[in-house]
Design an enzyme around this catalytic site. Sequence first.
Site, mmCIF file in Angstrom:
data_model
loop_
_atom_site.group_PDB
_atom_site.id
_atom_site.type_symbol
_atom_site.label_atom_id
_atom_site.label_comp_id
_atom_site.label_asym_id
_atom_site.label_seq_id
_atom_site.Cartn_x
_atom_site.Cartn_y
_atom_site.Cartn_z
ATOM 1 N N ASP A 59 6.983 1.539 2.262
ATOM 2 C CA ASP A 59 5.570 1.884 2.146
ATOM 3 C C ASP A 59 5.349 3.277 2.755
ATOM 4 O O ASP A 59 5.573 3.478 3.944
ATOM 5 C CB ASP A 59 4.725 0.827 2.884
ATOM 6 C CG ASP A 59 3.236 1.112 2.772
ATOM 7 O OD1 ASP A 59 2.835 1.664 1.735
ATOM 8 O OD2 ASP A 59 2.491 0.782 3.701
ATOM 9 N N THR A 92 0.166 6.965 -1.420
ATOM 10 C CA THR A 92 0.618 7.823 -0.314
ATOM 11 C C THR A 92 1.874 8.604 -0.694
ATOM 12 O O THR A 92 1.934 9.822 -0.516
ATOM 13 C CB THR A 92 0.936 6.958 0.936
ATOM 14 O OG1 THR A 92 0.025 5.884 0.975
ATOM 15 C CG2 THR A 92 0.840 7.749 2.195
ATOM 16 N N THR A 93 2.875 7.898 -1.215
ATOM 17 C CA THR A 93 4.136 8.560 -1.591
ATOM 18 C C THR A 93 3.889 9.562 -2.720
ATOM 19 O O THR A 93 4.415 10.676 -2.706
ATOM 20 C CB THR A 93 5.178 7.511 -2.032
ATOM 21 O OG1 THR A 93 5.246 6.495 -1.037
ATOM 22 C CG2 THR A 93 6.543 8.124 -2.215
ATOM 23 N N ASP A 397 -2.094 -3.875 0.633
ATOM 24 C CA ASP A 397 -2.167 -2.962 -0.513
ATOM 25 C C ASP A 397 -2.563 -3.699 -1.789
ATOM 26 O O ASP A 397 -3.308 -3.176 -2.618
ATOM 27 C CB ASP A 397 -0.807 -2.258 -0.716
ATOM 28 C CG ASP A 397 -0.567 -1.196 0.351
ATOM 29 O OD1 ASP A 397 -1.475 -0.959 1.150
ATOM 30 O OD2 ASP A 397 0.529 -0.617 0.384
#
Length: 538
Positions: A59, A92-93, A397
Amino acid sequence: MSAITTLNPKAESARQAQALAINISAARGLAEMLKTNLGPKGTMKMLVSGAGEIKITKDGNTLLHEMQVQHPTASLIARAATAQDDITGDGTTSIVLLIGELLKQADLYISEGLHPRIVAEGFELAKKESLNVLDKLKIPLKTNPIDREILVQIARTSLRTKLTLENADLLTEIVVDALLTLHEDGKPIDLNMVEIMEMMHRTESDSRLVRGIVMDHGGRHPSMPKALKNAYILTCNVSLEYEKTEVNAGFFYKNAEERDRLVSSERKFIDDRVQKILDLKKKVCGDDKTKHFVVINQKGIDPFSLDALAKEGILALRRAKRRNMERLTLACGGEAMNSLEDLTKDCLGYAEDVYEHVLGEEKFTFVEGCKNPKSVTILLKGSTKYIMNQLKDGVRDGLRSVVNAIEDGCVIPGAGALEIVTHQALTQYKEQVKGRARLGIQAFAEALLIIPKAVAQNAGHDQQDTIVKLQHEYANSKMPVGVDVTSGEPMDPKSAGIYDNYRVKKQLIHSSTSIATNLILVDEILRAGLSSLRPGAQ
């Protein structure tokens, strides 16, 4: 030589090409590290803290939060990425990869003499066009009734990028059912009403949805019943124990009888309160042995009161958490009482099943079988702490992705489809733009392809080969196509049930463009300490 050194000889500075190189190397370094995490086939990262604690995760938000990022530019990107997670719960990534790739593509043109301001103008034009393409790709959700199947698919898409296939598929159903239980038309969903309770016990496949409440404490008297069916629940915030007075007061007595009267009058004050609860129990349950009574109190209950309640077969829990008081009334009905005056049957909640579960030294109380619960509990089970952390991050998430879909009223085809379509649209849009700004649009279009490239590469396929196939397929069919991670071939995301959140993609395009633009426009980095401001500083 930098002008700052005239004012502060100890200041460090980097100018123009050097400043840009520092920013680009930081962004690309961070992107390269997170690149292997993207997609359902992404690899894990193992974080070891100073105390030797181990965390295994893929994550991006967890990684960026836990890592000590020292480089100022990398730290700026990490903060922007974690802000993306706070706002939308995902992406995010992707934002780190996109910022790194935008800077890499911009560098190709800047190194050939193109001014960064021209590139920035091109990025801004490309961003507007990308948002137009995003709006055209929206797939509206059915409402009245809400389409459960699409919600399951969007939760599965999110969870499979965080967890193993079996765990993701199990938690998908749990997450969607939890939110559909809470969902009411026209009202926002409060995610605080979904409690995530962890039990270090058995395996992940035993995790389940409890349509009610699970509390991490039990009854405080050995004679109290451990399991009740058909239970009426009194939720209250009333002290059932002797408390010191708020004002410091002294009492004088002449003999032992007066002291006994004083003690008994103090005791009577609490006993009267307990008696009111016992009277309500008799009134509601009568002599019916199938009906039972539970008291859940936010304040304390002393041993004498517990004894009196246990004799009547009442299960009493004391010092319940404040958030559970609010959630109990939403799950079971009734009202949270702050006074025991005028107690009626309408004040009570109802549950079909209330039972205690003992796990080692810990006790858990389950309140299940509520009639129309508006608060639920996701019970996560696992054998080790790091598995529990993984499940918890994944569930959080998954919940956000489903809420986003319901609030947006639409979804976007996933598996890199948006990036392929936008790349093609920007390539055509570039022809309408005059001047050198079109080079910035070209750089933006190429940068977007990093998402499908990374998904393909992490699945073990050749990234160039995959991108060429996807572009060819889209050019022929004009239908959005994504990467099939098992074969590396183009596929239709709709038929495979792979969807992304609209707001995640919108926020991603906005944030990554503004941060990349700011970073390429930096022409000087100053690290000037305050020491020079103090007279006689060394």
